[in-house]
Design a protein around this motif. Structure first.
Motif, PDB file in Angstrom:
ATOM      1  N   SER A  26       0.817  -1.220   0.000  1.00  0.00           N
ATOM      2  CA  SER A  26       0.000   0.000   0.000  1.00  0.00           C
ATOM      3  C   SER A  26       0.849   1.267   0.000  1.00  0.00           C
ATOM      4  CB  SER A  26      -0.927   0.014   1.220  1.00  0.00           C
ATOM      5  OG  SER A  26      -1.797  -1.100   1.195  1.00  0.00           O
ATOM      6  N   SER A  27       1.801   1.327   0.930  1.00  0.00           N
ATOM      7  CA  SER A  27       2.593   2.549   1.069  1.00  0.00           C
ATOM      8  C   SER A  27       3.905   2.523   0.290  1.00  0.00           C
ATOM      9  CB  SER A  27       2.896   2.792   2.546  1.00  0.00           C
ATOM     10  OG  SER A  27       3.737   1.751   3.052  1.00  0.00           O
ATOM     11  N   GLY A  28       4.412   1.297   0.039  1.00  0.00           N
ATOM     12  CA  GLY A  28       5.704   1.191  -0.624  1.00  0.00           C
ATOM     13  C   GLY A  28       6.870   1.171   0.336  1.00  0.00           C
TER      14      GLY A  28
ATOM     15  N   PRO B 254       9.983   6.606   1.500  1.00  0.00           N
ATOM     16  CA  PRO B 254      10.127   5.436   0.596  1.00  0.00           C
ATOM     17  C   PRO B 254      11.444   4.721   0.842  1.00  0.00           C
ATOM     18  CG  PRO B 254      10.678   7.446  -0.571  1.00  0.00           C
ATOM     19  CD  PRO B 254      10.215   7.885   0.789  1.00  0.00           C
ATOM     20  N   GLY B 255      11.560   3.501   0.281  1.00  0.00           N
ATOM     21  CA  GLY B 255      12.767   2.709   0.489  1.00  0.00           C
ATOM     22  C   GLY B 255      14.027   3.359  -0.040  1.00  0.00           C
ATOM     23  N   THR B 256      13.883   4.234  -1.034  1.00  0.00           N
ATOM     24  CA  THR B 256      15.052   4.873  -1.644  1.00  0.00           C
ATOM     25  C   THR B 256      15.823   5.748  -0.658  1.00  0.00           C
ATOM     26  OG1 THR B 256      13.575   6.643  -2.417  1.00  0.00           O
ATOM     27  CG2 THR B 256      14.050   4.837  -3.947  1.00  0.00           C
ATOM     28  N   LYS B 257      15.191   6.114   0.459  1.00  0.00           N
ATOM     29  CA  LYS B 257      15.897   6.901   1.477  1.00  0.00           C
ATOM     30  C   LYS B 257      17.170   6.180   1.932  1.00  0.00           C
ATOM     31  CE  LYS B 257      12.024   9.400   3.637  1.00  0.00           C
ATOM     32  NZ  LYS B 257      11.292   9.588   4.908  1.00  0.00           N
ATOM     33  N   MET B 258      17.120   4.855   1.938  1.00  0.00           N
ATOM     34  CA  MET B 258      18.255   4.086   2.462  1.00  0.00           C
ATOM     35  C   MET B 258      19.467   4.134   1.539  1.00  0.00           C
ATOM     36  SD  MET B 258      16.351   0.809   4.266  1.00  0.00           S
ATOM     37  CE  MET B 258      15.438   0.302   2.812  1.00  0.00           C
ATOM     38  N   ALA B 259      19.308   4.685   0.356  1.00  0.00           N
ATOM     39  CA  ALA B 259      20.441   4.811  -0.571  1.00  0.00           C
ATOM     40  C   ALA B 259      21.534   5.693   0.010  1.00  0.00           C
ATOM     41  CB  ALA B 259      19.974   5.357  -1.909  1.00  0.00           C
ATOM     42  N   SER B 260      21.159   6.533   0.997  1.00  0.00           N
ATOM     43  CA  SER B 260      22.172   7.389   1.625  1.00  0.00           C
ATOM     44  C   SER B 260      23.207   6.568   2.388  1.00  0.00           C
ATOM     45  CB  SER B 260      21.505   8.385   2.577  1.00  0.00           C
ATOM     46  OG  SER B 260      20.822   7.709   3.620  1.00  0.00           O
ATOM     47  N   GLU B 261      22.886   5.322   2.693  1.00  0.00           N
ATOM     48  CA  GLU B 261      23.820   4.443   3.404  1.00  0.00           C
ATOM     49  C   GLU B 261      24.458   3.414   2.466  1.00  0.00           C
ATOM     50  OE1 GLU B 261      24.868   4.598   6.574  1.00  0.00           O
ATOM     51  OE2 GLU B 261      23.718   6.458   6.718  1.00  0.00           O
ATOM     52  N   GLY B 262      23.975   3.313   1.271  1.00  0.00           N
ATOM     53  CA  GLY B 262      24.581   2.365   0.325  1.00  0.00           C
ATOM     54  C   GLY B 262      23.654   2.061  -0.823  1.00  0.00           C
ATOM     55  N   ALA B 263      24.260   1.879  -1.991  1.00  0.00           N
ATOM     56  CA  ALA B 263      23.473   1.587  -3.187  1.00  0.00           C
ATOM     57  C   ALA B 263      22.844   0.207  -3.139  1.00  0.00           C
ATOM     58  CB  ALA B 263      24.364   1.719  -4.432  1.00  0.00           C
ATOM     59  N   ASP B 264      23.336  -0.645  -2.253  1.00  0.00           N
ATOM     60  CA  ASP B 264      22.809  -2.010  -2.141  1.00  0.00           C
ATOM     61  C   ASP B 264      21.678  -2.113  -1.114  1.00  0.00           C
ATOM     62  OD1 ASP B 264      24.340  -1.454   0.043  1.00  0.00           O
ATOM     63  OD2 ASP B 264      25.494  -3.331   0.005  1.00  0.00           O
TER      64      ASP B 264
END
Length: 242
Positions: free
Chosen positions: A185-187, A196-206
């Motif tokens: 529902s929210s992603g 969103p999950g893309t926030k975690m890219a600040s800690e790594g592309a993986d």
């Protein structure tokens, strides 16, 4: 009105009797009859006696006084009972008020103690040593997949023992330790359900496949927003989100 009877006739009769006796005694003694005159004078004087009340009326008056005394005693006893009851009522009301005040005071002190305890725990959690390895996996070798136990072991190393349980409580409820969990529902994505999950890219592309990257991002988020994982857990308990 008190009924009285006269004793004048009785006194005269008595005096006559005394005179007669005196005369007889005088004759027997060889004296003269004139010796009885003083007795007659005394008898005459006796006619001046006052009237006396009839005994029956005296008893009635005494009974009336007794009844009045009984009524007064009963009234005094009733007044004493009423005063005692009023005093007991006031004392009961005061006791109830005292108990209520004592309960409220105990409740207030308990709330203050609980608040102090929470503040102390929060301060301790903020001062606890935090681990922050380099982003992108660091000391954790990349794998195609990870078991729940492996992910928990990573979190315990990265978060540290002092805050791990609070961190674990949140992750368990957000994703049940599934680093690939996604909310349709929210992603929201990952262990800590970043949105969103893309926030975690600040800690790594993986961030999609590496639990360590997700754990580091989640730890940083909790520290910055709530002071610590335990601060975030307290908020979660109250709101069921963080």
């Amino acid at each position: 009105m008190t009924t009285r009877i006269s004793v004048r006739g009785f006194a005269v009769a008595s005096a006559t009797a005394v005179t007669t006796v005196g005369a007889v005694v005088g004759v027997a003694a060889g004296g003269q009859q004139g010796t009885a005159e003083p007795v007659e004078l005394a008898a005459a004087d006796a006619t001046l006696l006052a009237d006396i009340p009839v005994g029956g009326n005296t008893q009635a008056q005494t009974a009336s006084l007794t009844q009045q005394a009984d009524l007064q005693a009963d009234a005094a006893s009733a007044a004493a009972r009423k005063a005692a009851e009023e005093s007991a009522r006031k004392q009961a009301a005061q006791d109830a008020a005292d108990k209520k005040q004592a309960a409220e005071e105990a409740k207030r002190k308990a709330a203050e103690e609980a608040a102090k305890k929470r503040e102390a725990e929060l301060a301790a959690s903020r001062s606890a040593e935090r681990s922050a390895p380099a982003a992108g996996g660091g000391d954790f070798p990349q794998q195609a997949s990870y078991t729940v136990e492996q992910v928990k072991a990573m979190a315990q190393q990265i978060v540290g023992g002092g805050q791990f349980q609070c961190f674990s409580n949140i992750v368990q409820r957000e994703s049940t330790w599934n680093y690939r969990a996604q909310n349709p529902s929210s992603g929201a994505y990952g262990l800590v359900q970043a949105l969103p999950g893309t926030k975690m890219a600040s800690e790594g592309a993986d961030w999609r496949t590496n639990p360590a990257t997700q754990i580091r991002w989640g730890l940083k988020y909790m520290n910055e927003r709530y002071g610590s994982p335990c601060g975030a857990w307290q908020f979660w308990q109250a709101n069921h989100w963080y």
